[in-house]
Design an enzyme around this catalytic site. Structure first.
Site, short mmCIF file in Angstrom:
data_model
loop_
_atom_site.label_atom_id
_atom_site.label_comp_id
_atom_site.label_asym_id
_atom_site.label_seq_id
_atom_site.Cartn_x
_atom_site.Cartn_y
_atom_site.Cartn_z
CB SER A 119 -0.83 -8.33 -5.52
OG SER A 119 0.00 -7.24 -5.63
CG HIS A 140 0.85 -8.46 -10.55
ND1 HIS A 140 1.38 -9.64 -10.06
CD2 HIS A 140 0.86 -7.59 -9.52
CE1 HIS A 140 1.68 -9.48 -8.79
NE2 HIS A 140 1.38 -8.25 -8.44
CD GLU A 152 2.04 -13.04 -12.05
OE1 GLU A 152 2.30 -14.22 -11.77
OE2 GLU A 152 1.56 -12.25 -11.21
CG ASN A 190 2.00 -12.62 -5.23
OD1 ASN A 190 3.17 -12.66 -4.86
ND2 ASN A 190 1.41 -11.50 -5.57
N1 LIG Z 1 4.15 -2.92 -2.86
C1 LIG Z 1 4.39 -4.02 -3.56
O1 LIG Z 1 5.37 -4.74 -3.34
C2 LIG Z 1 3.45 -4.40 -4.68
C3 LIG Z 1 3.89 -5.30 -5.67
C4 LIG Z 1 3.05 -5.61 -6.74
C5 LIG Z 1 1.77 -5.07 -6.78
N2 LIG Z 1 1.35 -4.21 -5.79
C6 LIG Z 1 0.01 -3.66 -5.90
O2 LIG Z 1 0.11 -2.31 -6.33
C7 LIG Z 1 -0.96 -1.54 -5.76
C8 LIG Z 1 -0.40 -0.37 -5.01
O3 LIG Z 1 0.48 -0.80 -4.00
P1 LIG Z 1 1.60 0.16 -3.38
O4 LIG Z 1 2.43 -0.69 -2.51
O5 LIG Z 1 2.24 0.97 -4.45
O6 LIG Z 1 0.67 1.11 -2.48
P2 LIG Z 1 1.04 2.52 -1.85
O7 LIG Z 1 0.20 2.65 -0.63
O8 LIG Z 1 2.51 2.69 -1.73
O9 LIG Z 1 0.52 3.58 -2.93
C9 LIG Z 1 -0.83 3.79 -3.25
C10 LIG Z 1 -0.98 5.20 -3.79
O10 LIG Z 1 -2.32 5.35 -4.23
C11 LIG Z 1 -2.77 6.64 -3.85
N3 LIG Z 1 -4.22 6.63 -3.79
C12 LIG Z 1 -5.03 6.14 -2.82
N4 LIG Z 1 -6.32 6.31 -3.16
C13 LIG Z 1 -6.33 6.94 -4.37
C14 LIG Z 1 -7.36 7.41 -5.22
N5 LIG Z 1 -8.64 7.24 -4.91
N6 LIG Z 1 -7.00 8.00 -6.38
C15 LIG Z 1 -5.71 8.17 -6.71
N7 LIG Z 1 -4.68 7.76 -5.92
C16 LIG Z 1 -5.00 7.15 -4.78
C17 LIG Z 1 -2.11 6.88 -2.51
O11 LIG Z 1 -2.07 8.27 -2.19
C18 LIG Z 1 -0.73 6.30 -2.74
O12 LIG Z 1 0.15 7.25 -3.28
C19 LIG Z 1 -1.76 -2.52 -4.91
O13 LIG Z 1 -2.81 -3.03 -5.69
C20 LIG Z 1 -0.76 -3.61 -4.61
O14 LIG Z 1 -1.38 -4.85 -4.34
C21 LIG Z 1 2.17 -3.87 -4.76
#
Ligand SMILES: NC(=O)c1ccc[n+]([C@@H]2O[C@H](COP(=O)([O-])OP(=O)(O)OC[C@H]3O[C@@H](n4cnc5c(N)ncnc54)[C@H](O)[C@@H]3O)[C@@H](O)[C@H]2O)c1
Length: 496
Positions: A119, A140, A152, A190
């Site tokens: 993000s 994104h 995006e 964002n």
């Molecule tokens: N949550 C949101 O609203 C949102 C929206 C858009 C983008 N994002 C982006 O998406 C990404 C993930 O966010 P999220 O909220 O889903 O996070 P999250 O913490 O819910 O999930 C992350 C996952 O990655 C796994 N993980 C961690 N290290 C790892 C590794 N080395 N190899 C494989 N898997 C691994 C974890 O076990 C977990 O299941 C981030 O970059 C975030 O900025 C999040």
């Protein structure tokens, strides 16, 4: 390249949703997670989401079975070997993302596309560490991925020609609307949303208005689905703070510098809904309108002062239609002098000119059904209470604002719109793409440029000039492109 198989790395909140999006488009998915439990939770979340779609009649049981058949939980990174595209959806930390890309470099085919769902991190710095940065791109998605239509597509200076277009076509195949941008912190949605939320938090912190009034100004005044403080609570103050920190590092300036309260509330563990407390308490305490004070009486006669413009005429007819007397004679001893106010001019000089500044309060109709009650330095409590009673008699919801440029609605709106104009002025995105990003990514009923054309470029320009003159903050200086369009009477959208 035809995308037949996708590896989703990280099956958390976003990963599970993204896996569903690809599977729904008929693409095979290999789901990878470092943590076996997280992988099972992600697969269960996908299961539950599809079951909900079946129970709502949006998916048949056989489609559900086919969809599930397309997603397999991987034993490890090696299973990404057959993927045409791998997307990482792991936590927002550069070192973790880089480590994932190093793994993907090792196992994926050399022609596979590598994407990041980051993000706020620099896609360029992720790409630069890979063997073939030309095939790395930002993709994104928004939360919840199966529902939100915006994607995006972020290209870097290293991205191969043609790849952004290919990925935008893929996004359309996923039934998403792509917006193609280059790699700047926060991309479009964002980078526009967070400074607006930050500014709202700062207005609250500085006692400019109450949290409730700020949120009502955005919902009733601007037609947004949620107020900024309620939205900060929903996103999480901690998450918002870290995105603002990234934006501030990239762009500098007061719009992106997190207001101290955001950091303090985060340090205090009051991170929003998930913590049960942020700007508000969850679940919400039952509303009581009884503040212990007797409601003020509606004055039988109201003195109305204005410039003889449309705002004054509208107020006069509303007051008369409510069965109250209106006098223009400021010498007449009424309890309330209503100044038909405009957000680009202060109320106090008109209140002084009317001769009874204690009884004078500004009233500004902002949006359907909303009145801004503007208190000057000399307005008495009784006059403000009488103005509240009048607004209620007129069927208007009232919010209180100090006598400062933009009042409350404009102080929230115009700097936000100026940020959007700067994005176009910088040739970062088109007005149409900005509107698409805010509508589909942030749930705005209308994009910022539609809001701007509706509010009027002249008023936007005048309020911003007044804010800049009063606060001296360059963030409020109207962008030259806005001034050019205002002078040329040229809207930003074809259908304002
Ligand atoms: N949550 C949101 O609203 C949102 C929206 C858009 C983008 N994002 C982006 O998406 C990404 C993930 O966010 P999220 O909220 O889903 O996070 P999250 O913490 O819910 O999930 C992350 C996952 O990655 C796994 N993980 C961690 N290290 C790892 C590794 N080395 N190899 C494989 N898997 C691994 C974890 O076990 C977990 O299941 C981030 O970059 C975030 O900025 C999040």
């Amino acid at each position: 390249m035809e995308i037949r198989e996708v590896a989703v790395v990280g099956m958390g909140t976003m990963g599970a949703g993204i896996a569903e999006v690809f599977a729904r488009a008929g693409i095979s998915v290999v789901a990878i997670d470092v943590d076996a439990q997280a992988l099972s939770r992600g697969m269960a979340a996908l299961d539950a989401s599809l079951a909900r779609a079946v129970s709502r009649g949006k998916l048949t049981s056989s489609e559900q079975a086919q969809l599930l058949g397309r997603v397999r939980a991987a034993a490890g990174f090696g299973d990404a070997a057959g993927a045409d595209l791998a997307i990482e959806v792991v936590p927002e930390r550069l070192e973790v993302k880089r480590q994932i890309f190093a793994e993907l470099d090792r196992v994926c085919r050399p022609d596979a596309i590598l994407a990041s769902n980051t993000s706020s991190l620099s896609v360029t710095s992720i790409a630069a560490g890979t063997k073939n940065p030309g095939r790395v791109i930002g993709l994104h998605f928004f939360n919840p991925a199966p529902v939100m239509r915006l994607v995006e597509v972020v290209s870097t200076v290293l991205t191969a020609d043609g790849l952004p277009g290919e990925i935008a076509s893929l996004a359309r195949r996923l039934s998403k609307t792509p917006v193609q941008v280059s790699d700047r912190a926060g991309f479009v949605a964002n980078a526009l949303l967070l400074p607006y939320l930050n500014h709202a938090a700062s207005l609250f912190e500085r006692g400019y208005a109450t949290a409730e009034d700020i949120d009502v100004a955005a919902t009733a005044g601007l037609g947004l689905p949620m107020g900024p403080l309620a939205l900060l609570d929903l996103i999480g103050l901690d998450t918002s703070l870290s995105v603002l920190d990234v934006l501030h590092t990239e762009f500098g300036g007061s719009r992106y510098m997190p207001t101290p309260l955001l950091r303090r509330l985060t340090e205090a563990g009051r991170t929003g809904r998930k913590a049960g407390r942020g700007f508000y308490t969850y679940p919400a305490a039952p509303q009581t309108s009884d503040n212990g004070n007797e409601p003020a009486a509606v004055p039988a006669t109201v003195t109305l002062v204005g410039l003889g413009d449309a705002a004054e005429t509208e107020l006069a007819s509303m007051i008369a239609a409510a069965g109250l007397n209106v006098t223009r004679n400021t010498g007449h001893p009424t309890d309330l002098v209503v100044i038909a106010a405009a957000p680009e001019r202060p109320v106090l000089p008109e209140a002084l000119a009317a001769g009874r500044p204690g009884q004078a309060v500004g009233l500004h109709l902002a949006g359907s059904g909303l009145a801004e009650v503007v208190r000057t330095a000399l307005s008495t409590e009784a006059a403000v209470a009488a103005a509240d009673a009048l607004a209620s008699r007129l069927g208007l919801q009232a919010v209180h604002s100090p006598d400062r440029p933009g009042f409350l609605v404009g102080a929230l709106l115009y700097p936000h719109l100026a940020d959007a104009v700067r994005m176009v002025q910088d040739c970062y995105a088109s007005a149409a793409d900005v509107d698409t990003a805010m509508r589909l990514g942030c749930g705005y009923p209308q994009g910022p440029f539609h809001l701007l054309d509706k509010a009027g470029l002249r008023q936007a320009l005048d309020v911003l000039r007044a804010m800049y003159a009063e606060y001296g903050d360059p963030a409020f200086a109207p962008p030259p492109l806005l001034a050019e369009h205002a002078v040329a009477s040229l809207g930003f959208t074809s259908a304002p």
